[in-house]
Design a protein around this motif. Structure first.
Motif, PDB file in Angstrom:
ATOM      1  N   ILE A 128       0.179   5.697   0.442  1.00  0.00           N
ATOM      2  CA  ILE A 128      -0.736   6.886   0.647  1.00  0.00           C
ATOM      3  C   ILE A 128      -1.263   7.389  -0.649  1.00  0.00           C
ATOM      4  N   ASP A 180      -4.978   8.625  11.172  1.00  0.00           N
ATOM      5  CA  ASP A 180      -5.357   7.656  12.067  1.00  0.00           C
ATOM      6  C   ASP A 180      -7.085   7.667  11.865  1.00  0.00           C
ATOM      7  N   THR A 211      -8.179   6.236   8.442  1.00  0.00           N
ATOM      8  CA  THR A 211      -7.822   4.585   8.412  1.00  0.00           C
ATOM      9  C   THR A 211      -8.235   3.780   9.355  1.00  0.00           C
ATOM     10  N   SER A 212      -9.190   4.108  10.453  1.00  0.00           N
ATOM     11  CA  SER A 212      -9.675   3.330  11.340  1.00  0.00           C
ATOM     12  C   SER A 212     -10.937   3.037  11.250  1.00  0.00           C
ATOM     13  N   GLU A 234       0.773  -1.330  -0.070  1.00  0.00           N
ATOM     14  CA  GLU A 234      -0.050  -0.030  -0.101  1.00  0.00           C
ATOM     15  C   GLU A 234       0.815   1.232  -0.060  1.00  0.00           C
ATOM     16  N   GLU A 244       1.299   4.496   9.474  1.00  0.00           N
ATOM     17  CA  GLU A 244       1.113   3.192   9.390  1.00  0.00           C
ATOM     18  C   GLU A 244      -0.408   2.613   9.179  1.00  0.00           C
ATOM     19  N   VAL A 245      -0.572   1.524   8.583  1.00  0.00           N
ATOM     20  CA  VAL A 245      -2.011   0.750   8.663  1.00  0.00           C
ATOM     21  C   VAL A 245      -1.524  -0.517   8.892  1.00  0.00           C
ATOM     22  N   ASP A 246      -2.160  -1.171   9.844  1.00  0.00           N
ATOM     23  CA  ASP A 246      -2.135  -2.625  10.277  1.00  0.00           C
ATOM     24  C   ASP A 246      -0.332  -2.818  10.464  1.00  0.00           C
ATOM     25  N   GLU A 264       2.011  -1.382   9.050  1.00  0.00           N
ATOM     26  CA  GLU A 264       2.878  -1.383   7.635  1.00  0.00           C
ATOM     27  C   GLU A 264       3.005  -0.045   7.269  1.00  0.00           C
ATOM     28  N   THR A 309      -5.524  11.328   0.128  1.00  0.00           N
ATOM     29  CA  THR A 309      -5.565  11.386   1.745  1.00  0.00           C
ATOM     30  C   THR A 309      -4.408  12.540   2.041  1.00  0.00           C
ATOM     31  N   VAL A 327       2.667   3.072   5.193  1.00  0.00           N
ATOM     32  CA  VAL A 327       2.161   3.377   3.888  1.00  0.00           C
ATOM     33  C   VAL A 327       2.466   4.758   3.453  1.00  0.00           C
TER      34      VAL A 327
END
Length: 139
Positions: free
Chosen positions: A5, A135, A138-139, A3, A104-106, A108, A9, A110
């Motif tokens: 960004i 955040d 992406t949450s 992934e 970060e997402v999960d 990772e 975003t 990005v």
């Protein structure tokens, strides 16, 4: 790296960071980069220091290159410490004071955000506004 960004975003993070900069009355340069530290978007507020253009970009790059917030480098890069001189490597692109953060997402990365234009604490506050918006998105 699965992934990265998006520009859309990145613009939202820049808007949130700019709002925080306006609240504290400091013109800033806000940079959002992809996981490799390459530019996605950059915004220079009116009257922001010209030097902050490259500093904010390098903060975003550092957060990507070392996969950590830039303020975490302040202590280990002091004279006599284990990373002394780090800021003189990588073509002098590494920034060892606050204002750069991974996004970060999960777990990772990005993207990253880097902010420059005020005192370090102000740069961190403005960058953190961008991180908080990320955040929320992406949450």
């Amino acid at each position: 790296m699965s992934e990265s960004i998006t520009l859309s975003t990145a613009k939202e993070l820049i808007d949130a960071a700019e709002e925080a900069a306006e609240e504290i009355g400091v013109s800033m340069v806000i940079t959002v980069a992809n996981p490799a530290g390459n530019l996605v978007a950059q915004h220079r507020m009116d009257d922001a220091w010209l030097a902050s253009v490259s500093i904010s970009r390098n903060k975003a790059y550092t957060a990507a290159a070392l996969q950590m917030p830039t303020h975490e480098l302040a202590d280990p890069t002091q004279p006599g410490e284990s990373l002394w001189g780090l800021q003189t490597t990588d073509e002098n692109r590494l920034v060892v004071f606050g204002g750069g953060y991974p996004l970060e997402v999960d777990g990772e990365i990005v993207g990253t955000i880097g902010v420059s234009g005020g005192e370090v604490a102000q740069d961190m506050t403005v960058a953190e506004a961008g991180v908080e918006r990320f955040d929320e998105l992406t949450s």
